[in-house]
Design a protein around this motif. Structure first.
Motif, PDB file in Angstrom:
ATOM      1  N   LEU A  78      23.606  -6.103 -16.382  1.00  0.00           N
ATOM      2  CA  LEU A  78      23.026  -6.604 -16.976  1.00  0.00           C
ATOM      3  C   LEU A  78      22.119  -6.575 -18.429  1.00  0.00           C
ATOM      4  N   GLN A  79      22.758  -5.717 -18.957  1.00  0.00           N
ATOM      5  CA  GLN A  79      22.914  -5.373 -20.510  1.00  0.00           C
ATOM      6  C   GLN A  79      23.610  -7.024 -20.703  1.00  0.00           C
ATOM      7  N   LEU A  80      24.810  -7.527 -20.540  1.00  0.00           N
ATOM      8  CA  LEU A  80      26.476  -8.547 -20.005  1.00  0.00           C
ATOM      9  C   LEU A  80      24.667  -9.809 -20.555  1.00  0.00           C
ATOM     10  N   GLY A  81      24.254  -9.833 -19.115  1.00  0.00           N
ATOM     11  CA  GLY A  81      23.167 -11.025 -18.664  1.00  0.00           C
ATOM     12  C   GLY A  81      22.002 -11.280 -20.332  1.00  0.00           C
ATOM     13  N   LEU A  82      21.403  -9.843 -20.559  1.00  0.00           N
ATOM     14  CA  LEU A  82      20.419 -10.279 -20.930  1.00  0.00           C
ATOM     15  C   LEU A  82      20.821 -10.507 -22.654  1.00  0.00           C
ATOM     16  N   ASP A  83      22.592 -10.732 -23.016  1.00  0.00           N
ATOM     17  CA  ASP A  83      23.520 -11.106 -23.764  1.00  0.00           C
ATOM     18  C   ASP A  83      23.187 -12.373 -24.030  1.00  0.00           C
ATOM     19  N   ARG A  84      23.553 -12.886 -23.291  1.00  0.00           N
ATOM     20  CA  ARG A  84      23.215 -14.259 -23.257  1.00  0.00           C
ATOM     21  C   ARG A  84      22.320 -15.301 -23.154  1.00  0.00           C
ATOM     22  N   LEU A  85      21.501 -14.549 -22.172  1.00  0.00           N
ATOM     23  CA  LEU A  85      19.817 -14.819 -22.257  1.00  0.00           C
ATOM     24  C   LEU A  85      19.318 -15.067 -23.648  1.00  0.00           C
ATOM     25  N   ALA A  86      19.827 -13.791 -24.574  1.00  0.00           N
ATOM     26  CA  ALA A  86      19.193 -13.400 -25.986  1.00  0.00           C
ATOM     27  C   ALA A  86      19.497 -14.995 -26.554  1.00  0.00           C
ATOM     28  N   ARG A  87      20.599 -15.094 -26.271  1.00  0.00           N
ATOM     29  CA  ARG A  87      21.778 -16.165 -27.440  1.00  0.00           C
ATOM     30  C   ARG A  87      20.876 -17.350 -26.998  1.00  0.00           C
ATOM     31  N   HIS A  88      20.815 -17.273 -25.280  1.00  0.00           N
ATOM     32  CA  HIS A  88      20.462 -18.523 -25.119  1.00  0.00           C
ATOM     33  C   HIS A  88      19.187 -18.779 -25.933  1.00  0.00           C
TER      34      HIS A  88
END
Length: 180
Positions: free
Chosen positions: A147-157
């Motif tokens: 989830l932390q990795l996915g949220l990082d990618r989402l935040a970058r988006h």
């Protein structure tokens, strides 16, 4: 942070942990797994997810809700029985709904198939991490890392970062003409 709103009466508000988002929408922090992770401290004393990760997840949730993609739990009585095509009468898609659906679709595409399912489950369908781990057959406490990795990618988006970056000092500009 409690917020008094005309949409929530005083009796109901005392049983909820309501906060106001930057866009003016109200959310109940007690139902959000992301809010729980943001409040909870890890071994080093830091929150389990950073503020920019939390904002990215809540932004996805807000778009998902605006897009009216949440499952319906009751029957719709708006459809006329006598209409020739059942299910289509009374359906009105506004520009707000269509734009929100496009934003959700872009976010899902940006996070990729590795993270999009987990992000939708946790951020939008409000599933707790242990439920996600059980459903997917993952080891205990592994959903938090993914989830932390996915949220990082989402935040970058979304263009969210943990710190502002840029030149130390911007070049000086003036609107007046040069004196000659």
């Amino acid at each position: 942070m409690r917020s008094k709103s005309p949409l929530v009466d005083a009796f109901r508000a005392q049983h909820l942990n309501i906060s106001t988002q930057a866009d003016g929408s109200l959310i109940d922090d007690s139902e959000s797994p992301l809010a729980w992770l943001a409040r909870r401290k890890g071994r080093g004393g830091q929150a389990l997810i950073t503020p920019h990760q939390f904002l990215a997840g809540e932004r996805l949730r807000a778009d998902f809700t605006r897009a009216q993609m949440t499952p319906k739990v009751t029957a719709s009585w708006n459809v006329a029985v006598a209409s020739g095509r059942r299910g289509e009468a009374g359906v009105h898609m506004t520009d707000v709904i269509l734009a929100a659906r496009q934003r959700v679709q872009l976010a899902v595409r940006a996070t990729g198939p590795e993270f999009s399912g987990l992000l939708l489950d946790v951020c939008c369908f409000l599933k707790k991490l242990d439920v996600v781990e059980t459903e997917r057959g993952w080891p205990v406490r592994s959903a938090k890392v993914v989830l932390q990795l996915g949220l990082d990618r989402l935040a970058r988006h979304y263009g969210l970062t943990s710190e502002a970056k840029g030149p130390i000092r911007a070049a000086m500009r003036a609107w007046k003409a040069d004196e000659t």
